[in-house]
Design a protein around this motif. Structure first.
Motif, PDB file in Angstrom:
ATOM      1  N   UNK A   1      17.890  10.218  -0.028  1.00  0.00           N
ATOM      2  CA  UNK A   1      18.753   9.042   0.131  1.00  0.00           C
ATOM      3  C   UNK A   1      20.230   9.411   0.052  1.00  0.00           C
ATOM      4  N   UNK A   2      20.549  10.452  -0.687  1.00  0.00           N
ATOM      5  CA  UNK A   2      21.959  10.826  -0.809  1.00  0.00           C
ATOM      6  C   UNK A   2      22.417  11.722   0.338  1.00  0.00           C
ATOM      7  N   UNK A   3      21.507  12.499   0.915  1.00  0.00           N
ATOM      8  CA  UNK A   3      21.917  13.416   1.980  1.00  0.00           C
ATOM      9  C   UNK A   3      21.345  13.059   3.345  1.00  0.00           C
ATOM     10  N   UNK A   4      20.303  12.242   3.385  1.00  0.00           N
ATOM     11  CA  UNK A   4      19.574  11.868   4.598  1.00  0.00           C
ATOM     12  C   UNK A   4      19.116  13.090   5.389  1.00  0.00           C
ATOM     13  N   UNK A   5      18.531  14.051   4.673  1.00  0.00           N
ATOM     14  CA  UNK A   5      17.905  15.192   5.322  1.00  0.00           C
ATOM     15  C   UNK A   5      16.474  14.810   5.650  1.00  0.00           C
TER      16      UNK A   5
ATOM     17  N   UNK B   1      18.368   5.566   8.942  1.00  0.00           N
ATOM     18  CA  UNK B   1      19.309   4.795   8.140  1.00  0.00           C
ATOM     19  C   UNK B   1      18.771   4.730   6.719  1.00  0.00           C
ATOM     20  N   UNK B   2      19.667   4.759   5.745  1.00  0.00           N
ATOM     21  CA  UNK B   2      19.216   4.783   4.349  1.00  0.00           C
ATOM     22  C   UNK B   2      19.028   3.392   3.747  1.00  0.00           C
TER      23      UNK B   2
ATOM     24  N   UNK C   1       5.589   2.958   3.504  1.00  0.00           N
ATOM     25  CA  UNK C   1       6.093   2.130   4.599  1.00  0.00           C
ATOM     26  C   UNK C   1       7.616   2.220   4.712  1.00  0.00           C
ATOM     27  N   UNK C   2       8.302   2.028   3.593  1.00  0.00           N
ATOM     28  CA  UNK C   2       9.759   2.034   3.648  1.00  0.00           C
ATOM     29  C   UNK C   2      10.328   3.430   3.891  1.00  0.00           C
ATOM     30  N   UNK C   3       9.679   4.463   3.384  1.00  0.00           N
ATOM     31  CA  UNK C   3      10.161   5.825   3.628  1.00  0.00           C
ATOM     32  C   UNK C   3      10.000   6.202   5.096  1.00  0.00           C
ATOM     33  N   UNK C   4       8.890   5.801   5.705  1.00  0.00           N
ATOM     34  CA  UNK C   4       8.725   6.084   7.132  1.00  0.00           C
ATOM     35  C   UNK C   4       9.670   5.232   7.969  1.00  0.00           C
ATOM     36  N   UNK C   5       9.997   4.044   7.481  1.00  0.00           N
ATOM     37  CA  UNK C   5      10.977   3.208   8.173  1.00  0.00           C
ATOM     38  C   UNK C   5      12.351   3.877   8.165  1.00  0.00           C
TER      39      UNK C   5
ATOM     40  N   UNK D   1      16.519   1.056   3.932  1.00  0.00           N
ATOM     41  CA  UNK D   1      15.243   0.769   3.266  1.00  0.00           C
ATOM     42  C   UNK D   1      14.862   1.764   2.163  1.00  0.00           C
ATOM     43  N   UNK D   2      15.676   2.788   1.955  1.00  0.00           N
ATOM     44  CA  UNK D   2      15.325   3.813   0.970  1.00  0.00           C
ATOM     45  C   UNK D   2      15.287   3.254  -0.450  1.00  0.00           C
ATOM     46  N   UNK D   3      16.102   2.258  -0.725  1.00  0.00           N
ATOM     47  CA  UNK D   3      16.118   1.661  -2.063  1.00  0.00           C
ATOM     48  C   UNK D   3      14.777   1.083  -2.451  1.00  0.00           C
ATOM     49  N   UNK D   4      14.107   0.430  -1.514  1.00  0.00           N
ATOM     50  CA  UNK D   4      12.788  -0.152  -1.797  1.00  0.00           C
ATOM     51  C   UNK D   4      11.758   0.939  -2.075  1.00  0.00           C
ATOM     52  N   UNK D   5      11.818   2.020  -1.310  1.00  0.00           N
ATOM     53  CA  UNK D   5      10.882   3.132  -1.526  1.00  0.00           C
ATOM     54  C   UNK D   5      11.115   3.770  -2.891  1.00  0.00           C
ATOM     55  N   UNK D   6      12.370   3.909  -3.279  1.00  0.00           N
ATOM     56  CA  UNK D   6      12.689   4.510  -4.573  1.00  0.00           C
ATOM     57  C   UNK D   6      12.250   3.604  -5.716  1.00  0.00           C
ATOM     58  N   UNK D   7      12.483   2.307  -5.587  1.00  0.00           N
ATOM     59  CA  UNK D   7      12.082   1.371  -6.639  1.00  0.00           C
ATOM     60  C   UNK D   7      10.565   1.357  -6.810  1.00  0.00           C
ATOM     61  N   UNK D   8       9.828   1.359  -5.700  1.00  0.00           N
ATOM     62  CA  UNK D   8       8.367   1.402  -5.788  1.00  0.00           C
ATOM     63  C   UNK D   8       7.897   2.685  -6.466  1.00  0.00           C
ATOM     64  N   UNK D   9       8.542   3.793  -6.146  1.00  0.00           N
ATOM     65  CA  UNK D   9       8.158   5.071  -6.749  1.00  0.00           C
ATOM     66  C   UNK D   9       8.503   5.099  -8.232  1.00  0.00           C
ATOM     67  N   UNK D  10       9.622   4.500  -8.615  1.00  0.00           N
ATOM     68  CA  UNK D  10       9.974   4.425 -10.040  1.00  0.00           C
ATOM     69  C   UNK D  10       8.906   3.646 -10.799  1.00  0.00           C
ATOM     70  N   UNK D  11       8.436   2.552 -10.238  1.00  0.00           N
ATOM     71  CA  UNK D  11       7.392   1.775 -10.910  1.00  0.00           C
ATOM     72  C   UNK D  11       6.081   2.537 -10.996  1.00  0.00           C
ATOM     73  N   UNK D  12       5.790   3.359  -9.978  1.00  0.00           N
ATOM     74  CA  UNK D  12       4.584   4.187 -10.032  1.00  0.00           C
ATOM     75  C   UNK D  12       4.707   5.221 -11.155  1.00  0.00           C
ATOM     76  N   UNK D  13       5.883   5.839 -11.278  1.00  0.00           N
ATOM     77  CA  UNK D  13       6.106   6.817 -12.353  1.00  0.00           C
ATOM     78  C   UNK D  13       5.977   6.142 -13.720  1.00  0.00           C
ATOM     79  N   UNK D  14       6.520   4.942 -13.854  1.00  0.00           N
ATOM     80  CA  UNK D  14       6.408   4.210 -15.122  1.00  0.00           C
ATOM     81  C   UNK D  14       4.941   3.888 -15.427  1.00  0.00           C
ATOM     82  N   UNK D  15       4.191   3.480 -14.429  1.00  0.00           N
ATOM     83  CA  UNK D  15       2.773   3.147 -14.644  1.00  0.00           C
ATOM     84  C   UNK D  15       1.980   4.378 -15.062  1.00  0.00           C
ATOM     85  N   UNK D  16       2.218   5.499 -14.401  1.00  0.00           N
ATOM     86  CA  UNK D  16       1.501   6.724 -14.770  1.00  0.00           C
ATOM     87  C   UNK D  16       1.905   7.215 -16.151  1.00  0.00           C
ATOM     88  N   UNK D  17       3.187   7.116 -16.475  1.00  0.00           N
ATOM     89  CA  UNK D  17       3.652   7.552 -17.795  1.00  0.00           C
ATOM     90  C   UNK D  17       3.030   6.703 -18.894  1.00  0.00           C
ATOM     91  N   UNK D  18       3.050   5.407 -18.711  1.00  0.00           N
ATOM     92  CA  UNK D  18       2.456   4.523 -19.712  1.00  0.00           C
ATOM     93  C   UNK D  18       0.944   4.731 -19.807  1.00  0.00           C
TER      94      UNK D  18
END
Length: 126
Positions: A27-31, A94-95, A84-88, A97-114
């Motif tokens: 998201x920061x470099x769009x590579x 364009x960056x 979906x949002x990462x492929x979009x 939709x990247x925020x939605x993909x990152x937020x979903x991934x953060x929630x997945x990390x929180x769920x796995x950690x808990x």
């Protein structure tokens, strides 16, 4: 068999954290190579989650708990939404939709950690 469950939980958590790193970096470099690696790891994360569920149900003969099924379905939905949002982002280059993909991934990390933390805590005290 409990050690296999802990190993799978740790593997899922490490994979989710790696996906998060790739998505934030993309998201920061769009590579596109970094984004492609993140998308590939999201697909791997989905496959690992499905394999974990199959192992838990068929091999370990765990009972079917409504709360656990709901949590695992929510995690799969979050991973699918992140894909979906990462492929979009990859298609539109364009960056936005990247925020939605990152937020979903953060929630997945929180769920796995808990899940890992509470699972280990439950095994220690029960």
């Amino acid at each position: 068999m409990q050690i296999v469950d802990v190993i799978l939980h740790v593997l899922l958590l490490v994979t989710a954290c790696t996906v998060l790193v790739f998505l934030i970096k993309a998201s920061s470099t769009l590579k596109l190579t970094t984004l492609s690696r993140g998308i590939l790891l999201l697909y791997l994360l989905m496959a690992l989650e499905i394999a974990h569920d199959a192992i838990a149900f068929f091999v370990m003969k765990e009972g079917v708990d409504d709360d656990l099924i709901t949590l695992r379905a929510l995690i799969l939905a979050l991973v699918a939404t992140a894909i979906y949002y990462a492929t979009k982002v990859k298609r539109a280059k364009s960056t936005e939709p990247m925020g939605a993909a990152i937020i979903c991934t953060v929630w997945v990390v929180v769920a796995y950690t808990m899940g890992l933390f509470l699972g280990l805590l439950g095994r220690l005290f029960l």
